[in-house]
Design an enzyme around this catalytic site. Structure first.
Site, short mmCIF file in Angstrom:
data_model
loop_
_atom_site.label_atom_id
_atom_site.label_comp_id
_atom_site.label_asym_id
_atom_site.label_seq_id
_atom_site.Cartn_x
_atom_site.Cartn_y
_atom_site.Cartn_z
N CYS A 14 0.86 -1.17 0.00
CA CYS A 14 0.00 0.00 0.00
C CYS A 14 0.91 1.23 0.00
CB CYS A 14 -0.93 0.10 1.21
SG CYS A 14 -2.12 -1.22 1.28
N LYS A 62 5.99 -4.68 -4.61
CA LYS A 62 7.45 -4.60 -4.57
C LYS A 62 8.00 -4.46 -3.16
CE LYS A 62 11.46 -4.04 -6.67
NZ LYS A 62 12.04 -5.26 -7.24
#
Ligand code: F6R
Length: 585
Positions: free
Chosen positions: A2, A580
């Site tokens: 997020c 990521k």
């Protein structure tokens, strides 16, 4: 996972949208934004990647205040209801959240008993519902005091133009000048917009407006927060490549050359002069590919005569080990924000170990919290799967092991020794693409090797499954016959890794066993298979040059995964369900 961003200034929709694009690597399940102008909230939400939000946005050049979020779902399905920003019951306050609130069930039960209603399933909405109306620093503090878990929070109140914030265990940075203010999960969002920024530390909270910044910790105002200079960013485009993953694999060689140049120019002894001596043990710690880099490096440290072990960050609390003040703990992390790795660092700090980190983001939490940081300088990795940074991790650890063994040796000795290792030939991508196409229909792919090659196999399998969604596993070749061989039929394909002549005959025997059961075997080898070539369905030879020849094998496996993903119609840069930067436990 997020990404959050807040902004006060002109053209807030555009600035926040551009910021979300930069934060998208942190999650791309859905995106949302709320803009406050003249006491009115306007909210936009959209399922899927950040671009899907663009068509819904009404861009406005005038001054406004806004918060935005790109989501990697933790609690609750991917839906508009669960998409941030989240609102309190009277819709006067909204917030975006990065992190996990561990006690949200208890808090939610209590709020329901007190008559609050919920439209979604997230832990973040629970935090929003904890606010009544009228946001103040005191109220922020009293809400976060009740939270257990991790959070970077940005909050807006309809009645004022401030952004309130709070941070614990998830990154949050602030930058401002006379005309604008920005708060975000990643300081690279400031590049080319601001000159400097402030890094918030755990436990800090406060508010910011165009005129004033107030940061508090433990009820006390922080007077002079440390300021860091922003970088001038180079635009990162795809160039001639169709995907960032392929581009980043292609940059590996220049990353390693740059590292050698750096060590050469600064002098290895100078760089490490503040690193203490006399450690009794080296403990390598990381997650995913970073852990796999640690596993390879463990061999380098053992060869350097150092007692060494490699531990998965998420397992450190549950395994037996003797980490103490004589341990050199090495935290490997591309992002420098991986929550499991950060938690493992806290664990080692409590045991008084010396913490050295290896990160690709110099201002990251892991870099800041460690006693000593080695900057990977691999350049930004945009593709979710780690490629050039993984190889750089292995390389820098190789250098570190060399240094710990030869504390007094000159840099020239090292450069001479390693220069040849990376003077490798470019790998013929066409061959790899051909194999990817040929074995595409396999229902099971697995990687085998012996010794360090079995560790490379582990990374090969991880890369393949994360971007192509094919079931893939890895194991030392000798283990096949102890169980996993039961999986093999004509739909199975094995990638056998060989970088050591002494293991070739053993790998060939395993290949025969697999082929006898209908499976196919491709050999990725940096040694000449000679007559044993017949034991394999296909052979890909990779030029060998000295001890660091694994670079060629790594690149070949990364490219293989890339081409399989492409041919299966998957987007290797943004694989499903992944992000990521893994900032949740
Ligand atoms: C795999 C991959 C992940 C990361 C892992 C740790 O391609 O990228 O397995 O290696 O999530 O991330 P960092 O290195 O940022 O701590």
């Amino acid at each position: 996972m997020c990404g959050i961003i807040g902004y006060i200034g002109k053209t807030p929709e555009k600035v926040l949208f551009d910021g979300l694009k930069k934060l998208e690597y942190r999650g791309y399940d859905c995106a949302g934004m709320t803009i406050l102008r003249a006491g009115k909230f306007t909210t936009y939400k959209s399922i899927g990647k950040v671009d899907s939000l663009k068509e819904k946005l009404f861009f406005n050049d005038s001054l406004g205040v806004g918060i935005a979020h790109t989501r990697w779902a933790t609690h609750g399905k991917v839906s508009i209801e669960n998409c941030h920003p989240h609102f309190n019951n009277d819709l006067s306050i909204c917030l975006v959240h990065n992190g996990i609130i561990e006690n949200f069930h208890v808090l939610k039960d209590d709020l329901v008993k007190r008559g609050k209603s919920f439209y979604g399933e997230t832990d973040s909405e629970v935090v929003a519902k904890m606010f009544e109306h009228g946001l103040t620093i005191k109220k922020v503090k009293s809400v976060v005091d009740n939270l257990t878990g991790s959070y970077a929070l940005l909050m807006l109140d309809k009645t004022c133009n401030d952004i309130y914030f709070a941070k614990n265990k998830n990154p949050l940075y602030i930058a401002f000048d006379d005309e604008k203010v920005m708060l975000t999960s990643d300081s690279s969002c400031f590049n080319d917009i601001f000159d400097s920024f402030i890094t918030l530390e755990d436990g800090q909270y406060g508010k910011v407006s165009l005129n004033e910044l107030e940061i508090y910790q433990d009820d006390k105002k922080i007077d002079r927060p440390k300021v860091t200079k922003c970088f001038k960013s180079k635009a990162i485009g795809l160039g001639k490549y169709s995907h960032f993953m392929l581009k980043e694999i292609g940059e590996t060689k220049s990353v390693l050359r740059k590292a050698i140049k750096f060590y050469n120019a600064r002098g290895i002894k100078n760089i490490f002069k503040n690193l203490p001596c006399g450690f009794e043990k080296v403990v390598l710690i990381g997650c995913g590919s970073a852990y796999n880099a640690g596993l390879i490096a463990k061999g380098y440290f053992i060869d350097a005569g150092l007692n060494s072990e490699c531990i998965l960050a998420s397992e450190i609390e549950y395994e037996s080990h003797d980490i103490n003040e004589k341990s050199l703990c090495i935290f490997i992390s591309q992002s420098g924000e991986t929550q499991d790795t950060l938690k493992a660092m806290d664990f080692c700090v409590k045991r008084k170990a010396y913490c050295l980190s290896l990160t690709n983001v110099v201002h990251s939490s892991i870099a800041r919290k460690s006693h000593f940081n080695i900057d990977l300088s691999a350049g930004c990795e945009r593709a979710v799967a780690s490629t050039k940074a993984y190889t750089a991790q292995v390389f820098h650890l190789y250098i570190l092991a060399f240094l710990l063994k030869n504390r007094n040796s000159q840099i020239e000795d090292l450069v001479k020794e390693i220069k040849e290792y990376i003077d490798f030939e470019n790998i013929e991508a066409k061959n790899i693409e051909h194999f990817a196409k040929k074995y595409l229909k396999s229902r099971l792919l697995f990687f085998i090797g012996k010794g360090k090659d079995s560790i490379l196999a582990r990374e090969g399998a991880l890369k393949l499954k994360e971007i192509s969604y094919l079931p893939a596993f890895d194991l030392p070749s000798g283990e096949l016959k102890h169980g996993s061989i039961a999986l093999i039929d004509k739909f199975a394909t094995c990638i056998a890794i060989c970088s050591q002549a002494k293991t070739l005959s053993k790998i060939a025997s395993s290949a025969e066993e697999i082929r006898a059961r209908g499976g196919k075997v491709i050999l990725f080898s940096s040694v000449d298979a000679g007559e044993l070539e017949d034991c394999f369905d296909d052979v890909l030879y990779l030029k060998s040059s000295g001890k660091f020849d694994i670079v060629n094998l790594i690149i070949a496996m990364q490219k293989f995964a890339y081409f399989v993903a492409i041919k299966r119609g998957c987007n290797p840069d943004m694989p499903r369900n992944l992000a990521k930067s893994v900032t949740v436990e």
